[in-house]
Write an enzyme that holds these catalytic residues in place. Structure first.
Site, PDB file in Angstrom:
ATOM      1  N   GLY A  68      28.437  25.028  47.115  1.00  0.00           N
ATOM      2  CA  GLY A  68      28.261  25.489  45.443  1.00  0.00           C
ATOM      3  C   GLY A  68      26.764  25.807  45.099  1.00  0.00           C
ATOM      4  O   GLY A  68      25.849  25.606  45.939  1.00  0.00           O
ATOM      5  N   HIS A 100      52.317  56.847  48.253  1.00  0.00           N
ATOM      6  CA  HIS A 100      53.087  56.532  49.603  1.00  0.00           C
ATOM      7  C   HIS A 100      52.048  57.350  50.670  1.00  0.00           C
ATOM      8  O   HIS A 100      52.223  58.485  50.604  1.00  0.00           O
ATOM      9  CB  HIS A 100      54.364  56.532  49.705  1.00  0.00           C
ATOM     10  CG  HIS A 100      54.919  56.173  50.950  1.00  0.00           C
ATOM     11  ND1 HIS A 100      55.189  54.879  51.207  1.00  0.00           N
ATOM     12  CD2 HIS A 100      55.369  56.938  51.889  1.00  0.00           C
ATOM     13  CE1 HIS A 100      55.682  54.797  52.654  1.00  0.00           C
ATOM     14  NE2 HIS A 100      55.858  56.031  52.756  1.00  0.00           N
ATOM     15  N   ALA A 156      28.649  37.548  39.857  1.00  0.00           N
ATOM     16  CA  ALA A 156      27.886  38.370  39.622  1.00  0.00           C
ATOM     17  C   ALA A 156      28.414  39.390  38.584  1.00  0.00           C
ATOM     18  O   ALA A 156      27.988  39.942  37.523  1.00  0.00           O
ATOM     19  CB  ALA A 156      27.663  39.712  40.682  1.00  0.00           C
ATOM     20  N   GLY A 205      17.026  42.961  41.569  1.00  0.00           N
ATOM     21  CA  GLY A 205      18.126  42.697  41.887  1.00  0.00           C
ATOM     22  C   GLY A 205      18.767  41.186  42.212  1.00  0.00           C
ATOM     23  O   GLY A 205      19.778  40.914  42.442  1.00  0.00           O
ATOM     24  N   GLU A 244      10.656  39.614  36.801  1.00  0.00           N
ATOM     25  CA  GLU A 244      11.081  39.453  37.820  1.00  0.00           C
ATOM     26  C   GLU A 244       9.969  39.200  39.072  1.00  0.00           C
ATOM     27  O   GLU A 244       9.068  39.893  38.995  1.00  0.00           O
ATOM     28  CB  GLU A 244      11.840  40.535  38.660  1.00  0.00           C
ATOM     29  CG  GLU A 244      12.373  40.009  40.061  1.00  0.00           C
ATOM     30  CD  GLU A 244      13.151  38.909  40.048  1.00  0.00           C
ATOM     31  OE1 GLU A 244      12.746  38.183  40.921  1.00  0.00           O
ATOM     32  OE2 GLU A 244      14.401  38.846  39.725  1.00  0.00           O
TER      33      GLU A 244
END
Length: 464
Positions: free
Chosen positions: A270, A443, A319, A39, A33
């Site tokens: 996109g 409920h 993800a 992350g 990374e």
């Protein structure tokens, strides 16, 4: 030269999950990374920080519109934008440091730097070359830009989602190019902060791929919240001058040319795979016309020992899809039978109300000629939703007409992103709508709307 069983390139949700699972299964693992924090896009400039801003602005909306109705009187809060950004940054830090802790806990080595593959079995990071039996490409995606349009991203006036998370001030006006998930989420944030937001979408509707009934309802709700939505419009140019932008677009219905000015233009049309600089073409790794790494059912590329997962391969750029592929591949590399059920991958839009879906839409079922039935329940019939000023929207379940097996579900309403998972679990086990209908739900909860929609697939819902 260090030697590993597995080296993963990229520490986004696919990469870091794959790395941790590989280590848990006894494989000596490293993850490459180049960012200062782990992350990937998701935790640093995507999913996590955007949800922090969505949450903060939803609280602002509650204070401004609903507190007085509940007897909570007082001055409406003012927005301290730098403090809101600081809160967002704190959320990022907590999550990225959490991944770093998990790497240490599971003995995953973090190879700091940008990686490339000079030859099969080797990964170069900086000046160092490391050996690996298996190399996993999990390098993620980046903003795709505006097709066939003149524009330049400066992350100040013309921005991507990255720039939208760190604007120095709240703009008075914003144009969002693209009516997909990212654009609508960030557009909602700035609309609640007081910006005049216009969404320009090329198609005749927003949220491409969603069930059309959900899309129509969602579009109306966003318009009620103040978003100006223009559909059927192709952006041709974005010009900047004096810290302002002018967007030129053509309305497809009559080919008329239009212009609109804004302080900020968010380009959210996109995303595309990131594979540049990895050395894949030189190695002979097959790449599709869409720029994705071509893989087999075991995530292996055309070159032995090189695999790919997440946004760099086909399928939805989500993800959690990448995470599932990361776990499945780790299990395969450890000699187990990793598997992902691509028919049960939920998708969520974290606006207010939220939108969530899983499985097939009505349009898909009609296209394949499948006989199906629909069970639908409005949140107007849900006691908890009415009490919480969250009665907009509905739950819709699609089931096979003959077998009653659940084929898909679509929710627009409160906590939709959480409610959808009850249906995901049911679909994973091949459940019928009747199975959900006969399951006792507490409920009062929002989840009762799911049961009611399941009941509507049979003899009918109780509260509608």
């Amino acid at each position: 030269m260090a030697s590993y069983d597995v080296i993963i390139i990229g520490s986004g949700p696919g990469g870091y999950v794959c790395a941790i699972r590989c280590a848990q299964l006894g494989l000596k693992t490293a993850c490459v990374e180049g960012r200062d924090t782990l992350g990937g896009t998701c935790l640093n400039v995507g999913c996590i920080p955007s949800k922090a801003l969505l949450h903060a602005t939803e609280m602002l909306h509650e204070a401004e519109h609903n507190f007085a109705k509940m007897g909570l009187k007082g001055k409406s809060p003012s927005v301290d934008w730098p403090q809101m950004l600081s809160y967002k940054d704190d959320v990022i830090a907590q999550n990225t440091k959490g991944i770093e802790f998990l790497f240490k806990k599971n003995k995953v080595d973090w190879l700091k730097g940008w990686g490339s593959i000079p030859e099969a079995g080797k990964v170069k990071v900086g000046d160092e070359v490391h050996e690996a039996k298996h190399i996993v490409i999990a390098s993620g995606s980046e903003s795709a830009g505006i097709p066939n349009a003149e524009f330049e991203i400066d992350e100040k006036v013309v921005i991507t989602s990255t720039g939208a998370l760190e604007l120095p001030k709240v703009p008075k006006s914003m144009i969002v190019v693209g009516g997909g998930v990212i654009g609508l989420e960030m557009g909602s944030v700035y609309a609640r902060l007081g910006a005049e937001v216009t969404v320009i979408e090329y198609l005749d509707h927003i949220t491409p791929g969603l069930d059309m009934e959900v899309t129509k309802t969602f579009s109306k709700l966003l318009s009620k919240q103040g978003l100006n939505i223009i559909t059927g419009a192709g952006v041709t140019k974005v010009e900047t001058k004096n810290n302002k932008a002018t967007v030129s677009y053509t309305l497809r219905k009559d080919d008329s040319a239009q212009e609109q000015d804004a302080d900020v233009v968010l380009v959210s049309t996109g995303r595309k795979p990131v594979t540049k600089g990895l050395g894949l073409e030189e190695l002979g790794v097959a790449i599709s016309k869409r720029g994705q790494v071509e893989i087999d059912k075991g995530y292996k590329s055309s070159v032995d020992g090189i695999y790919a997962i997440g946004d760099v391969v086909s399928g939805p750029m989500l993800a959690h899809k990448a995470e599932d592929e990361g776990m499945a591949l780790a299990e395969i590399l450890a000699g187990q039978a990793g598997h992902v059920n691509y028919g049960v991958i939920p998708a969520v839009i974290y606006t207010h109300p939220e939108v969530a879906s899983v499985g097939q839409t009505e349009e898909m079922l009609k296209e394949e000629g499948r006989s199906y039935k629909t069970g639908k329940f409005s949140f107007m019939g849900n006691g908890r939703a009415k009490a919480n000023f969250a009665a907009d929207g509905f739950v819709k379940i699609l089931a096979d007409k003959d077998t009653d097996r659940i084929l898909g579900a679509h929710i627009v309403g409160p906590m939709a992103g959480d409610l959808i998972h009850e249906i995901c679990v049911a679909m994973e086990f091949g459940a019928a709508a009747e199975d959900l209908a006969r399951t006792c739900h507490a409920h009062p909860t929002y989840s009762e709307a799911v049961r009611e929609a399941a009941l509507a697939c049979g003899d009918g819902a109780i509260h509608s």
